[in-house]
Design an enzyme around this catalytic site. Structure first.
Site, PDB file in Angstrom:
ATOM      1  N   GLU A   1      28.644  -7.404 -31.926  1.00  0.00           N
ATOM      2  CA  GLU A   1      27.298  -7.149 -32.412  1.00  0.00           C
ATOM      3  C   GLU A   1      27.275  -6.413 -33.737  1.00  0.00           C
ATOM      4  OE1 GLU A   1      24.488  -5.813 -29.680  1.00  0.00           O
ATOM      5  OE2 GLU A   1      25.106  -7.284 -28.186  1.00  0.00           O
TER       6      GLU A   1
ATOM      7  N   CYS B   1      25.537  -1.441 -39.133  1.00  0.00           N
ATOM      8  CA  CYS B   1      26.623  -1.002 -38.253  1.00  0.00           C
ATOM      9  C   CYS B   1      27.460  -2.234 -37.903  1.00  0.00           C
ATOM     10  CB  CYS B   1      26.012  -0.367 -37.005  1.00  0.00           C
ATOM     11  SG  CYS B   1      27.235   0.132 -35.799  1.00  0.00           S
TER      12      CYS B   1
ATOM     13  N   CYS C   1      38.232  -3.079 -27.319  1.00  0.00           N
ATOM     14  CA  CYS C   1      39.018  -2.010 -27.927  1.00  0.00           C
ATOM     15  C   CYS C   1      40.082  -1.579 -26.928  1.00  0.00           C
ATOM     16  CB  CYS C   1      38.133  -0.821 -28.285  1.00  0.00           C
ATOM     17  SG  CYS C   1      39.049   0.540 -29.056  1.00  0.00           S
TER      18      CYS C   1
ATOM     19  N   CYS D   1      38.444   4.980 -24.444  1.00  0.00           N
ATOM     20  CA  CYS D   1      37.756   6.262 -24.328  1.00  0.00           C
ATOM     21  C   CYS D   1      36.882   6.203 -23.071  1.00  0.00           C
ATOM     22  CB  CYS D   1      36.928   6.546 -25.569  1.00  0.00           C
ATOM     23  SG  CYS D   1      37.966   6.637 -27.049  1.00  0.00           S
TER      24      CYS D   1
ATOM     25  N   CYS E   1      33.044   5.052 -23.182  1.00  0.00           N
ATOM     26  CA  CYS E   1      32.667   3.988 -24.117  1.00  0.00           C
ATOM     27  C   CYS E   1      32.742   2.632 -23.437  1.00  0.00           C
ATOM     28  CB  CYS E   1      33.599   4.010 -25.329  1.00  0.00           C
ATOM     29  SG  CYS E   1      33.369   2.605 -26.435  1.00  0.00           S
TER      30      CYS E   1
ATOM     31  N   GLU F   1      38.167  -0.287 -32.821  1.00  0.00           N
ATOM     32  CA  GLU F   1      38.743   0.806 -33.605  1.00  0.00           C
ATOM     33  C   GLU F   1      39.194   0.214 -34.949  1.00  0.00           C
ATOM     34  OE1 GLU F   1      39.268   4.204 -33.747  1.00  0.00           O
ATOM     35  OE2 GLU F   1      40.198   3.568 -35.609  1.00  0.00           O
TER      36      GLU F   1
ATOM     37  N   SER G   1      35.634  10.709 -34.592  1.00  0.00           N
ATOM     38  CA  SER G   1      35.042  10.811 -33.263  1.00  0.00           C
ATOM     39  C   SER G   1      35.756  11.922 -32.512  1.00  0.00           C
ATOM     40  CB  SER G   1      35.202   9.472 -32.529  1.00  0.00           C
ATOM     41  OG  SER G   1      34.402   8.495 -33.148  1.00  0.00           O
TER      42      SER G   1
ATOM     43  N   ASN H   1      24.910   7.523 -24.392  1.00  0.00           N
ATOM     44  CA  ASN H   1      24.096   6.358 -24.037  1.00  0.00           C
ATOM     45  C   ASN H   1      24.636   5.769 -22.759  1.00  0.00           C
ATOM     46  OD1 ASN H   1      22.440   6.262 -26.499  1.00  0.00           O
ATOM     47  ND2 ASN H   1      24.466   6.096 -27.412  1.00  0.00           N
TER      48      ASN H   1
ATOM     49  N   CYS I   1      20.929   3.026 -29.145  1.00  0.00           N
ATOM     50  CA  CYS I   1      22.200   3.559 -28.670  1.00  0.00           C
ATOM     51  C   CYS I   1      22.327   3.304 -27.180  1.00  0.00           C
ATOM     52  CB  CYS I   1      22.275   5.060 -28.925  1.00  0.00           C
ATOM     53  SG  CYS I   1      22.200   5.477 -30.649  1.00  0.00           S
TER      54      CYS I   1
END
Ligand code: SAH
Ligand code: SF4
Length: 385
Positions: free
Chosen positions: A100, A113, A120, A124, A127, A175, A228, A306, A349
């Protein structure tokens, strides 16, 4: 350039070439270098994907180009525009996964963005992209293609004074430092005059802390950097951002400071900190953060978590968020809290949807809610205090 080759046609996709690469390409087909600038303008300023439209390129050369090259943007699966002006695209990349791209307008800027990977590998804990595992690196053409199609959606006019896209943040899926070459090439095109002419201050790479690649970054480019952080001590950061076990905080901050020093000392590091209820949002965490960042010229961007299904985390209350922000503020930091945009098109978010064919976990293809990283540099007028 190899990465820009098309899987399907064997033709080279000119969309992903920097000016230097484009010049090499024209030399390699026995043509003059100045053609590179002409063609780049057609592609990036006019949004053209058809050689036939390039009126200042002779017919013989256009035919030659058609035989060996193409201009292929990412396949758009959907495009939504929110009542507040936020736009969201879902695009399918060569691997079959979807990523996206989100455009967020505020009073004085328009921030795009951009995603760098489908999925990824860094996992994390909070996420949703990480939860999907890693599928593929985007090609340079697929990264810059997101800027290309967003720009086209505003009815691209060359030399337009009021550009719709003033800022780009590499804060979509993935990433960026683990897709280094392609992300560097795409960021170069964002900044080149014959590309999108966006200032280096307004292109931001966000990383979870791949230290060797942060060190490498300075040799290639001078974009703004966002880190981050998400935790003020190694013990907690090991849990939230597992790559911290390999590159702990001290090493990481030194590496970021080293990169910032190469930018000439005029810019500051952006620290991103996702606030997770009762996990990293307590006064003691703010106190540790003030200590940790005492000698780091930075601005802090708080991102209220989020939520997504089965995340196991919650967003702190507005009071807790405000308390955390105030503590950092009193500690002497420039700190803002990111606002939510584009609710009505699920671009806010925590609402971004990506589809990733997960190779690492072999899970079924599924739709996952993922977070939107909005703008690392939202103006004060747009943030909650
Ligand atoms: N991989 C890069 C860039 C993409 S993520 C990185 O980690 O920096 C952009 C930002 O959104 C990162 O700071 C990331 O940690 C944060 N983020 C991820 N999931 C989130 C969630 N569910 N809620 C709030 N922020 C999240
Ligand atoms: Fe990857 Fe960034 Fe998500 Fe971590 S926060 S899993 S590095 S996309």
């Amino acid at each position: 350039m190899g990465d820009s080759m098309s899987d399907m046609t064997g033709k080279i996709n000119l969309l992903g070439l920097t000016l230097q690469e484009m010049e090499k390409f024209f030399e390699s087909i026995g043509e003059k270098r100045f053609r590179a600038g002409q063609v780049m303008k057609w592609i990036h300023h006019y949004g053209v994907d058809d050689f036939a439209a390039m009126t200042n390129v002779g017919k013989a050369l256009r035919e030659k180009l058609e035989a060996v090259a193409e201009i292929r943007g990412p396949e758009v699966v959907s495009e939504d525009i929110s009542a507040d002006g936020t736009r969201k695209w879902v695009v399918r990349v060569a691997s079959g996964s979807c990523v996206e791209t989100v455009y967020i307008p505020t009073d004085d800027r328009g921030t795009l963005c951009v995603s760098s990977q489908a999925g990824c590998a860094l996992d994390c804990s909070f996420c949703s992209t990480g939860k999907q595992g890693f599928n593929s690196n985007l090609t340079a053409a697929e990264v810059i293609g997101q800027v290309w199609l967003a720009n086209k959606s505003f009815g691209t006019v060359p030399a337009k004074i009021d550009r719709a896209i003033t800022n780009v943040v590499m804060m979509g899926m993935g990433e960026p430092l683990l897709n280094f070459d392609n992300v560097i090439a795409a960021m170069k095109i964002m900044m080149e005059d014959l590309g999108y002419g966006i200032s280096k201050r307004r292109v931001t790479l966000s990383t979870s802390g791949v230290v060797p690649m942060i060190d490498e970054l300075a040799k290639h480019i001078d974009v703004s950097l966002a880190l981050s952080l998400h935790a003020p001590n190694d013990e907690l950061r090991n849990q939230l951002v597992p790559i911290n076990k390999k590159y702990p905080l001290k090493m990481l901050l030194e590496s970021c400071m080293g990169y910032m020093a190469t930018l000439g000392g005029k810019r500051v590091l952006t620290i991103e900190y996702t606030l997770l209820k009762d996990v990293n949002d307590q006064p003691e965490h703010a106190a540790q953060m003030i200590e940790l960042l005492r000698d780091v010229p930075c601005k802090i961007n708080l991102i209220p978590f989020n939520p997504f299904p089965h995340s196991g985390y919650e967003r702190p209350s507005n009071n807790a968020i405000r308390r955390f922000q105030d503590l950092l503020h009193h500690g002497g930091f420039n700190v803002t809290t990111r606002t939510t945009r584009g609710d009505d098109i699920d671009a806010a978010c925590g609402q971004l949807v990506g589809q990733v064919n997960d190779r690492t976990r072999r899970s079924e293809r599924y739709i996952a809610v993922r977070q939107l990283s909005a703008d690392a540099e939202l103006p004060d007028s747009a943030v909650r205090h």
